[in-house]
Design an enzyme around this catalytic site. Structure first.
Site, PDB file in Angstrom:
ATOM      1  N   LEU A 180       0.835  -1.188  -0.113  1.00  0.00           N
ATOM      2  CA  LEU A 180       0.091   0.038  -0.079  1.00  0.00           C
ATOM      3  C   LEU A 180       0.738   1.355   0.245  1.00  0.00           C
ATOM      4  CD1 LEU A 180      -2.463  -1.346   2.559  1.00  0.00           C
ATOM      5  CD2 LEU A 180      -3.407  -0.745   0.124  1.00  0.00           C
ATOM      6  N   ASN A 221      -7.524  -1.787   6.972  1.00  0.00           N
ATOM      7  CA  ASN A 221      -6.931  -2.180   8.168  1.00  0.00           C
ATOM      8  C   ASN A 221      -5.178  -2.059   8.526  1.00  0.00           C
ATOM      9  OD1 ASN A 221      -6.672  -3.997  10.980  1.00  0.00           O
ATOM     10  ND2 ASN A 221      -5.804  -5.284   9.140  1.00  0.00           N
ATOM     11  N   TYR A 280       3.011   7.568  14.591  1.00  0.00           N
ATOM     12  CA  TYR A 280       1.896   6.566  14.623  1.00  0.00           C
ATOM     13  C   TYR A 280       0.494   7.380  15.281  1.00  0.00           C
ATOM     14  CZ  TYR A 280      -0.900   2.356  15.613  1.00  0.00           C
ATOM     15  OH  TYR A 280      -1.630   1.216  15.696  1.00  0.00           O
ATOM     16  N   LYS A 325      -2.841   7.962  13.299  1.00  0.00           N
ATOM     17  CA  LYS A 325      -4.161   7.530  13.692  1.00  0.00           C
ATOM     18  C   LYS A 325      -5.056   8.488  14.023  1.00  0.00           C
ATOM     19  CE  LYS A 325      -3.205   3.121  13.259  1.00  0.00           C
ATOM     20  NZ  LYS A 325      -3.891   2.313  11.990  1.00  0.00           N
TER      21      LYS A 325
HETATM   22  N1  LIG Z   1      -2.116  -4.611  17.946  1.00  0.00           N
HETATM   23  C1  LIG Z   1      -2.577  -3.522  18.435  1.00  0.00           C
HETATM   24  O1  LIG Z   1      -2.470  -3.402  19.855  1.00  0.00           O
HETATM   25  C2  LIG Z   1      -3.234  -2.218  17.774  1.00  0.00           C
HETATM   26  C3  LIG Z   1      -3.678  -1.385  18.602  1.00  0.00           C
HETATM   27  C4  LIG Z   1      -4.180  -0.118  17.880  1.00  0.00           C
HETATM   28  C5  LIG Z   1      -4.482  -0.227  16.623  1.00  0.00           C
HETATM   29  N2  LIG Z   1      -3.977  -1.220  15.689  1.00  0.00           N
HETATM   30  C6  LIG Z   1      -4.124  -1.236  14.220  1.00  0.00           C
HETATM   31  O2  LIG Z   1      -4.683  -2.357  13.836  1.00  0.00           O
HETATM   32  C7  LIG Z   1      -4.279  -2.621  12.375  1.00  0.00           C
HETATM   33  C8  LIG Z   1      -4.186  -4.021  12.335  1.00  0.00           C
HETATM   34  O3  LIG Z   1      -2.654  -4.346  13.218  1.00  0.00           O
HETATM   35  P1  LIG Z   1      -2.518  -5.510  13.779  1.00  0.00           P
HETATM   36  O4  LIG Z   1      -2.445  -5.414  15.376  1.00  0.00           O
HETATM   37  O5  LIG Z   1      -3.199  -6.865  13.511  1.00  0.00           O
HETATM   38  O6  LIG Z   1      -1.076  -5.904  13.269  1.00  0.00           O
HETATM   39  P2  LIG Z   1      -0.272  -6.749  12.186  1.00  0.00           P
HETATM   40  O7  LIG Z   1       1.008  -6.432  12.062  1.00  0.00           O
HETATM   41  O8  LIG Z   1      -0.759  -8.186  12.324  1.00  0.00           O
HETATM   42  O9  LIG Z   1      -1.169  -6.164  10.909  1.00  0.00           O
HETATM   43  C9  LIG Z   1      -0.781  -5.243  10.096  1.00  0.00           C
HETATM   44  C10 LIG Z   1      -0.903  -5.846   8.779  1.00  0.00           C
HETATM   45  O10 LIG Z   1      -0.568  -4.653   7.626  1.00  0.00           O
HETATM   46  C11 LIG Z   1       0.249  -5.164   6.812  1.00  0.00           C
HETATM   47  N3  LIG Z   1       0.757  -4.000   6.484  1.00  0.00           N
HETATM   48  C12 LIG Z   1       1.606  -3.181   6.890  1.00  0.00           C
HETATM   49  N4  LIG Z   1       2.146  -2.325   5.867  1.00  0.00           N
HETATM   50  C13 LIG Z   1       1.707  -2.528   4.876  1.00  0.00           C
HETATM   51  C14 LIG Z   1       1.548  -2.259   3.300  1.00  0.00           C
HETATM   52  N5  LIG Z   1       2.614  -1.134   3.102  1.00  0.00           N
HETATM   53  N6  LIG Z   1       1.001  -2.708   2.464  1.00  0.00           N
HETATM   54  C15 LIG Z   1       0.228  -3.747   2.597  1.00  0.00           C
HETATM   55  N7  LIG Z   1       0.031  -4.427   3.919  1.00  0.00           N
HETATM   56  C16 LIG Z   1       0.764  -3.687   4.909  1.00  0.00           C
HETATM   57  C17 LIG Z   1       1.157  -6.210   7.360  1.00  0.00           C
HETATM   58  O11 LIG Z   1       1.757  -6.926   6.833  1.00  0.00           O
HETATM   59  C18 LIG Z   1       0.201  -6.980   8.467  1.00  0.00           C
HETATM   60  O12 LIG Z   1      -0.331  -8.112   8.075  1.00  0.00           O
HETATM   61  C19 LIG Z   1      -3.304  -1.636  12.483  1.00  0.00           C
HETATM   62  O13 LIG Z   1      -3.822  -0.565  11.640  1.00  0.00           O
HETATM   63  C20 LIG Z   1      -2.828  -1.166  13.639  1.00  0.00           C
HETATM   64  O14 LIG Z   1      -2.166  -0.190  13.533  1.00  0.00           O
HETATM   65  C21 LIG Z   1      -3.265  -2.293  16.393  1.00  0.00           C
END
Ligand SMILES: NC(=O)c1ccc[n+]([C@@H]2O[C@H](COP(=O)([O-])OP(=O)(O)OC[C@H]3O[C@@H](n4cnc5c(N)ncnc54)[C@H](O)[C@@H]3O)[C@@H](O)[C@H]2O)c1
Length: 248
Positions: free
Chosen positions: A57, A83, A155, A159
């Site tokens: 992305l 996501n 970050y 967000k």
């Molecule tokens: N885990 C937490 O504590 C938490 C808290 C708040 C928000 N989030 C948000 O939730 C969402 C999902 O995160 P998660 O916790 O499941 O972690 P995760 O790392 O498993 O998921 C993020 C996914 O996004 C993909 N990704 C990252 N950069 C990319 C790119 N340039 N192109 C395509 N894909 C890309 C990664 O390969 C990964 O599979 C994210 O937006 C994260 O910021 C997570």
């Protein structure tokens, strides 16, 4: 009724759990990620409706070509879950300081966490407008709602911008039957957080009223609701999912 859904960052964590929920709802689901998504991890009875696509992305030309292919195979995309997200660590794996944030990492973070969401949204809106139905869910974060003890400035900025994107899309597209909402997860155990420095998740958990960090399914369930027909009166909302750590 079965719909076409696209979800980014679907290879693991919250995105993968959400894909399963959307498949259970009977939708055809495109699982987009820059990593290969392992479709054999999806329960066999749901796998037929899952399509995995590799897309970075950070590259708008890749977004263009993948979305052109998907949109030419279907009349439209009905459901978009933005996501995918990235974090940048500071020195020694600690959160970056505002004094260390630089132009290159700002651009990288905003491109993946915000610009890609805007571009993906723009791709699906014309078809949704024509159908007078659409669901868009943006995954923000507690870090965009309040202070974050783990995330760092870039970050947090990205967000907060996701919430702005959510509200402007919701306000402008509501008249077309398109809703746009955000979820703001607190600490959730996923590939993003499971390799945190020793003790970080544990010390986080004891500060949360429910005394634990979250599971991806606990965010996925809320996203699946926001993608459903009965969520039609929920628009421009932010659902905080953080065990009571932050209450607005
Ligand atoms: N885990 C937490 O504590 C938490 C808290 C708040 C928000 N989030 C948000 O939730 C969402 C999902 O995160 P998660 O916790 O499941 O972690 P995760 O790392 O498993 O998921 C993020 C996914 O996004 C993909 N990704 C990252 N950069 C990319 C790119 N340039 N192109 C395509 N894909 C890309 C990664 O390969 C990964 O599979 C994210 O937006 C994260 O910021 C997570």
């Amino acid at each position: 009724m079965s719909k076409v859904a696209v979800i980014t960052g679907a290879a693991g964590g919250i995105g993968f759990a959400t894909s399963i929920e959307l498949l259970k709802a009977g939708h055809l689901v495109y699982l987009i990620d820059r990593q290969e998504t392992k479709l054999d991890a999806i329960p066999e009875e749901l796998r037929d409706n899952a399509r995995a696509v590799v897309l970075d992305l950070a590259h708008s030309d890749q977004i263009d070509s993948v979305m052109r292919t998907i949109l030419s195979a279907h009349e439209r995309v009905d459901i978009l879950v933005n996501n995918a997200g990235m974090t940048i660590k500071g020195k020694d794996g600690k959160p970056q300081s505002i004094l260390d944030a630089d132009e290159a990492s700002f651009e990288q973070m905003m491109r993946v966490n915000v610009l890609a969401m805007m571009l993906m949204t723009q791709k699906v809106l014309p078809g949704m407008q024509q159908a007078r139905w659409g669901r868009i869910v943006n995954v923000a974060s507690l870090a965009g709602r309040s202070k974050s003890i783990v995330s760092g400035p870039l970050y947090m900025m990205s967000k907060a911008a996701v919430l702005g994107l959510t509200r402007c899309t919701a306000a402008e597209m509501g008249p077309f039957g398109i809703t746009c909402n955000a979820v703001a997860p607190g600490r959730v155990l996923s590939p993003m957080t499971e390799n945190a420095a020793p003790g970080v998740n544990e010390s986080y958990a004891i500060q949360i009223p429910v005394r634990r960090i979250g599971e991806p399914i606990e965010v996925a369930g809320a996203i699946a609701y926001l993608c459903s027909d009965i969520a039609g009166f929920t628009n421009g909302a932010v659902i905080d999912i953080n065990g009571g750590f932050f209450m607005s």
